[in-house]
Design a protein around this motif. Structure first.
Motif, PDB file in Angstrom:
ATOM      1  N   VAL A  19      41.800  29.928  37.952  1.00  0.00           N
ATOM      2  CA  VAL A  19      41.081  29.420  39.138  1.00  0.00           C
ATOM      3  C   VAL A  19      41.649  30.055  40.400  1.00  0.00           C
ATOM      4  CG1 VAL A  19      40.598  27.347  40.505  1.00  0.00           C
ATOM      5  CG2 VAL A  19      40.436  27.268  37.997  1.00  0.00           C
ATOM      6  N   PHE A  20      42.990  30.196  40.460  1.00  0.00           N
ATOM      7  CA  PHE A  20      43.658  30.775  41.636  1.00  0.00           C
ATOM      8  C   PHE A  20      43.152  32.199  41.886  1.00  0.00           C
ATOM      9  CE2 PHE A  20      47.165  33.428  43.281  1.00  0.00           C
ATOM     10  CZ  PHE A  20      47.373  32.815  44.503  1.00  0.00           C
ATOM     11  N   SER A  21      43.087  33.015  40.819  1.00  0.00           N
ATOM     12  CA  SER A  21      42.665  34.417  40.987  1.00  0.00           C
ATOM     13  C   SER A  21      41.180  34.531  41.330  1.00  0.00           C
ATOM     14  CB  SER A  21      42.952  35.221  39.716  1.00  0.00           C
ATOM     15  OG  SER A  21      44.307  35.562  39.662  1.00  0.00           O
ATOM     16  N   LEU A  22      40.371  33.574  40.850  1.00  0.00           N
ATOM     17  CA  LEU A  22      38.933  33.625  41.159  1.00  0.00           C
ATOM     18  C   LEU A  22      38.643  33.140  42.575  1.00  0.00           C
ATOM     19  CD1 LEU A  22      37.277  32.338  37.851  1.00  0.00           C
ATOM     20  CD2 LEU A  22      37.395  34.682  38.668  1.00  0.00           C
ATOM     21  N   ALA A  23      39.431  32.172  43.035  1.00  0.00           N
ATOM     22  CA  ALA A  23      39.143  31.547  44.341  1.00  0.00           C
ATOM     23  C   ALA A  23      39.943  32.162  45.484  1.00  0.00           C
ATOM     24  CB  ALA A  23      39.438  30.051  44.254  1.00  0.00           C
ATOM     25  N   ASP A  24      41.038  32.874  45.160  1.00  0.00           N
ATOM     26  CA  ASP A  24      41.925  33.417  46.196  1.00  0.00           C
ATOM     27  C   ASP A  24      41.188  34.457  47.037  1.00  0.00           C
ATOM     28  OD1 ASP A  24      44.129  34.113  47.657  1.00  0.00           O
ATOM     29  OD2 ASP A  24      44.898  35.526  46.174  1.00  0.00           O
ATOM     30  N   LYS A  25      41.175  34.213  48.351  1.00  0.00           N
ATOM     31  CA  LYS A  25      40.451  35.117  49.265  1.00  0.00           C
ATOM     32  C   LYS A  25      41.075  36.519  49.285  1.00  0.00           C
ATOM     33  CE  LYS A  25      37.411  32.241  51.101  1.00  0.00           C
ATOM     34  NZ  LYS A  25      37.392  31.337  49.961  1.00  0.00           N
ATOM     35  N   SER A  26      42.408  36.591  49.048  1.00  0.00           N
ATOM     36  CA  SER A  26      43.083  37.897  49.124  1.00  0.00           C
ATOM     37  C   SER A  26      42.926  38.707  47.845  1.00  0.00           C
ATOM     38  CB  SER A  26      44.574  37.704  49.413  1.00  0.00           C
ATOM     39  OG  SER A  26      45.184  37.004  48.343  1.00  0.00           O
ATOM     40  N   SER A  27      42.354  38.094  46.790  1.00  0.00           N
ATOM     41  CA  SER A  27      42.184  38.814  45.513  1.00  0.00           C
ATOM     42  C   SER A  27      41.189  39.958  45.686  1.00  0.00           C
ATOM     43  CB  SER A  27      41.656  37.864  44.435  1.00  0.00           C
ATOM     44  OG  SER A  27      42.678  37.038  43.978  1.00  0.00           O
ATOM     45  N   SER A  28      41.528  41.103  45.106  1.00  0.00           N
ATOM     46  CA  SER A  28      40.615  42.250  45.177  1.00  0.00           C
ATOM     47  C   SER A  28      39.459  42.044  44.190  1.00  0.00           C
ATOM     48  CB  SER A  28      41.366  43.528  44.817  1.00  0.00           C
ATOM     49  OG  SER A  28      41.759  43.467  43.463  1.00  0.00           O
ATOM     50  N   SER A  29      38.428  42.897  44.326  1.00  0.00           N
ATOM     51  CA  SER A  29      37.281  42.817  43.413  1.00  0.00           C
ATOM     52  C   SER A  29      37.742  43.058  41.970  1.00  0.00           C
ATOM     53  CB  SER A  29      36.245  43.878  43.777  1.00  0.00           C
ATOM     54  OG  SER A  29      35.809  43.684  45.082  1.00  0.00           O
ATOM     55  N   THR A  30      38.616  44.049  41.799  1.00  0.00           N
ATOM     56  CA  THR A  30      39.093  44.381  40.448  1.00  0.00           C
ATOM     57  C   THR A  30      39.824  43.191  39.831  1.00  0.00           C
ATOM     58  OG1 THR A  30      39.513  46.552  41.392  1.00  0.00           O
ATOM     59  CG2 THR A  30      40.246  46.216  39.155  1.00  0.00           C
ATOM     60  N   MET A  31      40.586  42.491  40.672  1.00  0.00           N
ATOM     61  CA  MET A  31      41.341  41.328  40.189  1.00  0.00           C
ATOM     62  C   MET A  31      40.384  40.265  39.652  1.00  0.00           C
ATOM     63  SD  MET A  31      44.427  39.966  39.978  1.00  0.00           S
ATOM     64  CE  MET A  31      43.925  39.347  38.408  1.00  0.00           C
ATOM     65  N   ARG A  32      39.329  40.008  40.398  1.00  0.00           N
ATOM     66  CA  ARG A  32      38.358  38.990  39.960  1.00  0.00           C
ATOM     67  C   ARG A  32      37.639  39.426  38.685  1.00  0.00           C
ATOM     68  NH1 ARG A  32      35.285  36.668  45.303  1.00  0.00           N
ATOM     69  NH2 ARG A  32      37.147  36.304  46.544  1.00  0.00           N
ATOM     70  N   ILE A  33      37.269  40.707  38.629  1.00  0.00           N
ATOM     71  CA  ILE A  33      36.576  41.211  37.430  1.00  0.00           C
ATOM     72  C   ILE A  33      37.487  41.056  36.214  1.00  0.00           C
ATOM     73  CG2 ILE A  33      35.677  43.317  36.334  1.00  0.00           C
ATOM     74  CD1 ILE A  33      34.756  44.130  39.234  1.00  0.00           C
ATOM     75  N   ASP A  34      38.774  41.420  36.355  1.00  0.00           N
ATOM     76  CA  ASP A  34      39.726  41.287  35.231  1.00  0.00           C
ATOM     77  C   ASP A  34      39.890  39.827  34.816  1.00  0.00           C
ATOM     78  OD1 ASP A  34      40.049  43.958  35.272  1.00  0.00           O
ATOM     79  OD2 ASP A  34      42.065  43.991  36.107  1.00  0.00           O
ATOM     80  N   THR A  35      39.922  38.934  35.816  1.00  0.00           N
ATOM     81  CA  THR A  35      40.078  37.499  35.510  1.00  0.00           C
ATOM     82  C   THR A  35      38.859  36.978  34.754  1.00  0.00           C
ATOM     83  OG1 THR A  35      41.291  37.317  37.597  1.00  0.00           O
ATOM     84  CG2 THR A  35      40.671  35.259  36.528  1.00  0.00           C
ATOM     85  N   LEU A  36      37.665  37.367  35.231  1.00  0.00           N
ATOM     86  CA  LEU A  36      36.432  36.937  34.555  1.00  0.00           C
ATOM     87  C   LEU A  36      36.363  37.504  33.135  1.00  0.00           C
ATOM     88  CD1 LEU A  36      33.987  37.365  37.560  1.00  0.00           C
ATOM     89  CD2 LEU A  36      34.435  35.202  36.382  1.00  0.00           C
ATOM     90  N   ALA A  37      36.816  38.754  32.973  1.00  0.00           N
ATOM     91  CA  ALA A  37      36.811  39.368  31.630  1.00  0.00           C
ATOM     92  C   ALA A  37      37.731  38.588  30.697  1.00  0.00           C
ATOM     93  CB  ALA A  37      37.258  40.829  31.727  1.00  0.00           C
ATOM     94  N   PHE A  38      38.901  38.178  31.209  1.00  0.00           N
ATOM     95  CA  PHE A  38      39.823  37.385  30.381  1.00  0.00           C
ATOM     96  C   PHE A  38      39.201  36.035  30.038  1.00  0.00           C
ATOM     97  CE2 PHE A  38      43.111  33.959  30.618  1.00  0.00           C
ATOM     98  CZ  PHE A  38      43.564  34.093  29.314  1.00  0.00           C
ATOM     99  N   LEU A  39      38.569  35.396  31.033  1.00  0.00           N
ATOM    100  CA  LEU A  39      37.957  34.081  30.805  1.00  0.00           C
ATOM    101  C   LEU A  39      36.855  34.193  29.740  1.00  0.00           C
ATOM    102  CD1 LEU A  39      37.656  31.112  31.461  1.00  0.00           C
ATOM    103  CD2 LEU A  39      36.308  31.709  33.491  1.00  0.00           C
ATOM    104  N   HIS A  40      36.100  35.299  29.783  1.00  0.00           N
ATOM    105  CA  HIS A  40      35.040  35.496  28.785  1.00  0.00           C
ATOM    106  C   HIS A  40      35.633  35.594  27.379  1.00  0.00           C
ATOM    107  CE1 HIS A  40      32.008  37.983  26.558  1.00  0.00           C
ATOM    108  NE2 HIS A  40      31.267  36.991  26.982  1.00  0.00           N
ATOM    109  N   VAL A  41      36.699  36.386  27.242  1.00  0.00           N
ATOM    110  CA  VAL A  41      37.362  36.528  25.927  1.00  0.00           C
ATOM    111  C   VAL A  41      37.911  35.176  25.479  1.00  0.00           C
ATOM    112  CG1 VAL A  41      39.346  37.560  24.752  1.00  0.00           C
ATOM    113  CG2 VAL A  41      37.896  38.972  26.195  1.00  0.00           C
TER     114      VAL A  41
END
Length: 1186
Positions: free
Chosen positions: A435-457
């Motif tokens: 949740v922190f990586s998805l909601a954090d304003k300072s997170s880069s686009s790549t960071m969010r994509i990687d987090t979503l990919a992990f959540l999907h797996v």
């Protein structure tokens, strides 16, 4: 002698002529003289010749220059050492000239001289001295020159010099001597870097010197110099990657050093940090960051990073040490996840990810479900370490460092893939980090994509129930990401949302979780994306899929939103870009157990789907047929006859042998239509049946499509106004029409297909069956009906008798036995098949009869045994129980038959019978291994081959215990027994590798022994005036190489690849058939073990070159030319595969061979066409060897 010197003097005089033709002719004559072995030059002549040739290098005429440079090669072996040094000095000086032409010709001259230097092993010091001179001058030139072209030319010459094996050995010995001297730490650092660099470039050639190099570098690891240690570990990494076989004895030492120095951080105390973390908590990140220890002079992190990279090389190349890695390496790596230096931590994560990838179980048909034991130990060890991994990572998931968080998510993704479900109990500590990586304003686009990919797996690999308590915190950030302006984030979020829908309400099992509150948040966000038109194609498609899953799983919670959503799907169905995805979405919704009301869109949607069947877009046609099938089966009450007729009109055009898959789906749809609306089908049955019957008579028809046709005919025949007799007539008429006289005109497969369709129709219309049986029996009895009609009659009786008893047909047995005397082989085979098949439905009458006939009719034995094989293969085991002993005794009376074909059928019968009662019969087969008859032993081993199937069976556990005894026949004195033992090993390796994996240690030496050419098995046979060579060992060698190929696919981790390559190398020089096999083997090895192949490339290229340059004798027959052409094509395919290996271009042998291919127009065009073919085809995981 004097005459020779005088002749040389006169040539030298002509070389000074002002006429360029005189100079050219004189230089050409000198080259001819120098190539003679008899020529001896005195000291004065040597001087003059060398001086003159060096002068001619500056000649104004280019042709004279070229001839002069060619003379330097033979001159090297004819003059004394100091003259060669004079040549080299002049050539090196010319390399620095301002004249480009002189530089070029001198460069060629140096390369010519280097190529002609004698091997250092020959006892001459010339090579070493000349190379030192060249190296000193050229390295100086590289440093001083500003002209890049000169530097590149000089480097090219140095590279040529190093490619000589003798010079390479001398260079390595020199480096070793300098390493031992250890004059200063900085010099030692340079030499270690040099050794590592050479290893990276020259790879396996350093291997033979590792015994001396490694102990020295190990010794330098204890010197208190961080940069020196870093270079030591870089050298180890290079050795592990490039010389895996030679470094093997040193692996424990290197691993010990890596584990020691990966924790080497003398200026930092991690225990204090942990205490501070516990005291201050997470609220003081900024203060903690400012207090963090920092020292620009501290380079110990480089040592830790180099140790981590070395460990990664070890992990990725040594699958066999996996258990050791989990015992010693894994705990240390987990403890180092706290590493303070970000770059080092990234490398530690990367090393652990490599370890997880090595542990990933091979998901393949090759690994049977019972393949437990050794392969599961690392997984159990990893399972026990999961809590420590999560404990070490979960704090870092909320760190500010994006690189660290990405590393954590990559590692956790791999972990979830390797051990599905292992993170279930750790979700409470992982979800806040996600949740922190998805909601954090300072997170880069790549960071969010990687987090979503992990959540999907994570969602895909764990049970839905474990996520239900966390839905409230997980859903809002995912919904926010669906609305993100960056399309890649939206796309990934829609994929996660699609999986979340399945988690909220999993279909097919009871679920008490209340999903409705969450639907109100999730569905509108996805729907907004579906409505938007100006989106990226990927987002459009994923929005359609996500909303379709929501409707499929939660349609009853959508209320008023459902109808507008379905109308949106209709809109997307009309759009050419989104129609394929929408068709798949509608298939999903139509198959939903919630029975979503699709009436609002069926009226308009059904004709649109029908129109798609006309489109020249195969994927769209396939998906549309599947969607229509689902709609017809589930929504028949909402479909009007006119709508169904529109679809029916499109179907005949789709039924064709040119695309069997489309035909199969079209016939499945027809079957559904026949079930729900028989009246519609009766109107359109003419064109549909015409196409289906045409397909039945295609030789390509088999498998699923044939099954679909028989199902359709059953449904059609069961309809009240079917006209079963007419259908039977239409089905058999083409064969009756064509085969009234003469041999069968249709393909054998056609007869079998027609017979199966006849049986399906008779099963659906029982009243027609007796009449059909009588008619076929009459046809079978009438010799005047023609061979084709009789073959069809026998096959139809076979299929009818398989499903129902034909025992009341008293004359049937006599008719079948009479056919065994027919002159037509097709009739005999069909009658034999019929006798066995009819026995399945009438076991009590036919099996005793069959056994009596086998015992009393020696001349018909083969056909009768074939019938028995058919009966044993199709009969349920329980029904055969009472007859086992009787059949077993009969078969063993025939297992020593001299006829190999008969023995093969007996073996298959024994194998099928053993499956009926394995506990009792397998030990009996085992006992027969001691038989004195080689025929009996070969029959028993072949029988075991037929007990091994790719599906799990009760016999498997018993086979695993005793297959070792059967494999001992690989050492049998009889050649034929060894051949069938190899066939059995091949079958086991292909169908159930788990049976033989642990026994390969003892089986492989015997297998490899059979790959060798045995001169004593080659004999000459006189055929009239001609002599013909016969190789009795060829079949055994072919069986051995086929088995090697199968093991490469199924038991790669159990093979010593270097020993394996030795035998592949021998096969490349063997008979045509063996060469063809080894070329395929080599291409596969290039994909599976590129580094090992790279090490042996010089030895592997030579036989390939020999094959490609072989010419067929002028007077040979056409087949010889075709054979050689196919062999050459196969060899060039192997070359194309070798060229895909990284760094293959560094091999001089390969580079030379490639230039040879390019130089020959014939080979170049052939090679080009092969490369185009391989680029057009998808890379196959394996090739079929039959």
């Amino acid at each position: 002698m004097a005459g020779g010197s005088y002749h040389i003097s006169s040539l030298l005089e002509k070389m000074t002529s002002s006429d360029k033709d005189f100079r050219f002719m004189a230089t050409n004559d000198l080259m001819v003289e120098l190539q003679k072995d008899s020529i001896k030059l005195d000291e004065e002549s040597e001087k003059k010749v060398v001086r003159m040739l060096l002068k001619l290098l500056e000649d104004k005429n280019g042709e004279v220059q070229n001839l002069a440079v060619k003379c330097l090669g033979p001159l090297v072996g004819k003059v004394k050492e100091y003259q060669v040094e004079t040549m080299v000095d002049t050539l090196c000086t010319n390399m620095l000239s301002d004249k480009e032409q002189l530089r070029d010709i001198s460069s060629i001259g140096l390369k010519t001289v280097i190529a002609e230097l004698p091997p250092a092993a020959a006892g001459s010091s010339m090579t070493a001295n000349v190379c030192k001179k060249i190296t000193a001058q050229l390295t100086g030139a590289i440093g001083k020159q500003e002209d890049v072209s000169v530097q590149l030319e000089a480097l090219d010459i140095l590279s040529d010099m190093l490619s000589s094996a003798s010079i390479f050995s001398e260079l390595t010995e020199h480096l070793l001597a300098q390493l031992k001297r250890n004059e200063s730490t900085s010099t030692t650092r340079t030499y270690i870097q040099c050794v590592a660099g050479i290893s990276r470039q020259a790879g396996h050639r350093v291997g033979e010197h590792l015994e001396k190099i490694v102990p020295l570098i190990v010794q330098y690891c204890s010197v208190e110099d961080d940069e020196l240690r870093e270079f030591c570990f870089q050298a180890f990494e290079s050795f592990i990657r490039r010389c895996p076989k030679e470094i093997d004895p040193h692996i424990p030492t290197v691993m010990g050093l890596c584990l020691k120095y990966i924790t080497f951080d003398p200026n930092y105390n991690y225990d204090n940090e942990e205490e501070e973390m516990m005291e201050t908590g997470n609220g003081e990140d900024e203060e903690q960051e400012s207090d963090e220890y920092s020292d620009d002079d501290d380079v110990s992190w480089k040592v830790r990073r180099a140790a981590a990279k070395c460990l990664e090389a070890m992990v990725s190349s040594r699958h066999d040490l996996l258990q050791d890695f989990y015992t010693t390496l894994s705990p240390v790596l987990i403890s180092r996840f706290k590493e303070r230096e970000e770059n080092v931590r990234a490398d530690i994560f990367s090393t652990y990810i490599s370890l997880l990838k090595q542990t990933l179980p091979t998901q393949s048909w090759l690994h049977a479900p019972d393949a437990s034991g050794k392969d599961e130990v690392p997984l159990r060890m990893l399972q026990s370490q999961v809590p420590r991994i999560v404990k070490a990572l979960h704090k870092q998931l909320r760190e500010k460092s994006i690189k660290s968080r990405q590393g954590c998510f990559s590692l956790l993704t791999e972990l979830a893939n390797v051990l599905p479900g292992c993170l279930a109990e750790h979700l409470p500590v992982l979800i806040p980090g996600i949740v922190f990586s998805l909601a954090d304003k300072s997170s880069s686009s790549t960071m969010r994509i990687d987090t979503l990919a992990f959540l999907h797996v994570l969602l895909c690999t764990h049970q839905p129930e474990v996520f239900h308590p966390h839905m409230a915190s997980l859903l809002p950030p995912v919904v926010a990401c669906i609305g993100d302006p960056f399309y890649k984030i939206t796309s990934e979020a829609l994929l996660v949302a699609q999986q979340l829908v399945k988690v909220l309400r999993p279909l097919g099992k009871p679920c008490t979780f209340e999903a409705k509150p969450y639907v109100q948040d999730l569905f509108p966000a996805a729907l907004r994306r579906l409505r938007a038109a100006d989106l990226d194609q990927e987002v459009k498609e994923r929005a359609i899929c996500c909303v379709a899953h929501a409707v499929c799983h939660l349609g009853d919670h959508l209320g008023a939103d459902l109808q507008p959503t379905l109308l949106l799907f209709l809109e997307r169905l009309r759009n050419e870009i989104t129609r394929l995805t929408t068709v798949k979405a509608l298939t999903l919704i139509a198959a939903s157990p919630l029975r979503i009301d699709l009436r609002p869109i069926l009226g308009e949607g059904f004709p649109i789907l029908a129109s798609f069947l006309r489109k020249n877009h195969r994927a769209l046609r396939l998906s549309t047929l599947t969607a229509l099938d689902a709609l017809v089966r589930n929504y028949s009450d909402s479909l009007k006859p006119a709508m169904l007729e529109a679809v029916l009109a499109e179907l005949p055009a789709l039924i064709s042998e040119s695309d069997m898959h489309v035909s199969q789906l079209a016939i499945l749809l027809l079957t559904a239509l026949a079930e729900v609306c028989p009246s519609c089908l009766s109107k359109a049955s003419g064109p549909v049946l015409a196409e289906i019957f045409q397909l039945v008579h295609s030789p390509l028809l088999q498998g699923g499509t044939l099954g679909a046709i028989t199902d359709f005919l059953r449904v059609l025949a069961a309809a009240p106004a079917a006209g079963c007799a007419e259908l039977l007539r239409q089905l058999t008429e083409p064969i009756y029409r064509c085969g009234a006289a003469g041999p069968p005109a249709a393909h054998r497969q056609t007869f079998h297909a027609v017979a199966k369709c006849v049986a399906a129709l008779c099963a659906a219309c029982p009243r027609e069956a007796p009449g059909a049986v009588r008619r076929f029996l009459q046809d079978a009895r009438s010799p005047g009906r023609g061979s084709a009609v009789r073959v069809l009659a026998f096959l139809c009786l076979a299929e009818l008798g398989r499903g129902a008893s034909l025992a009341e047909q008293g004359e049937l047995q006599a008719v079948l036995l009479e056919a065994f005397a027919s002159p037509s082989e097709e009739e005999k085979a069909a009658a034999s098949y019929a006798l066995g098949s009819i026995g399945v439905g009438s076991l009590q009458q036919f099996l005793p009869f069959l056994l009596r006939e086998i015992g009393s009719q020696p001349r018909r034995q083969y056909l009768l045994l074939t019938s028995l094989r058919e009966l044993l293969g199709a009969c349920p085991p329980a029904a055969l129980g009472p007859y086992v002993e009787q059949v077993w005794a009969l078969l063993f009376r025939h297992c020593e038959c001299a006829e190999e074909g008969t023995r093969s059928v007996v073996a298959e019968c024994l194998g099928r019978l053993a499956l009926v009662n394995p506990a009792q019969l397998l030990p009996r087969l085992q006992e027969q291994l001691a038989s004195g008859s080689p025929h009996a032993r070969s029959t028993v081993v072949t029988a075991v081959k037929f007990t091994i199937a790719d599906q799990p069976q009760p016999i498997d556990a018993l086979l695993k215990g005793c297959i070792g005894d059967f494999l001992k026949t690989l050492q049998d004195p009889d050649l034929n027994v060894r051949r069938v033992a190899l066939a059995m090993l091949n079958s086991a390796a292909h169908n159930k590798p788990s049976l033989i994996r642990e026994l390969l240690g003892s089986a492989l030496p015997s297998l490899y022994a059979e790959t060798r050419l045995r001169r004593e098995l080659i004999r000459e046979v006189e055929m009239g005036p001609f002599k013909h060579t016969v190789d009795d060992g060829l079949d055994v060698r072919k069986a051995a190489f086929e088995c090697m190929y199968t093991l490469l696919e199924s038991c790669l981790d159990r093979l010593d690849i270097y020993e394996y390559l030795d035998h592949v190398e021998d096969g490349l020089k063997d008979h045509y058939d063996i060469q063809m096999l080894t070329f395929i083997l080599l291409a596969r090895l290039a994909a599976l073990r590129p580094q090992a192949v790279l090490q042996r490339l010089e030895r592997l290229v030579e036989p390939l070159r020999a094959t490609c340059s072989t010419k067929v004798k002028a007077g040979s027959v056409k087949q010889e030319f075709e054979k050689q052409d196919e062999l050459k094509r196969s060899a060039l395919r192997a070359v194309a595969a070798l060229l895909t290996i990284p760094e293959v271009e560094k091999s001089p042998a390969m580079a030379e061979f490639c230039s040879q291919i390019r130089a020959s127009p014939e080979m170049a065009s052939l090679f080009e066409s092969i490369q185009k073919d391989s680029a057009a085809l998808p890379s196959a995981e394996s090739m079929e060897l039959s």
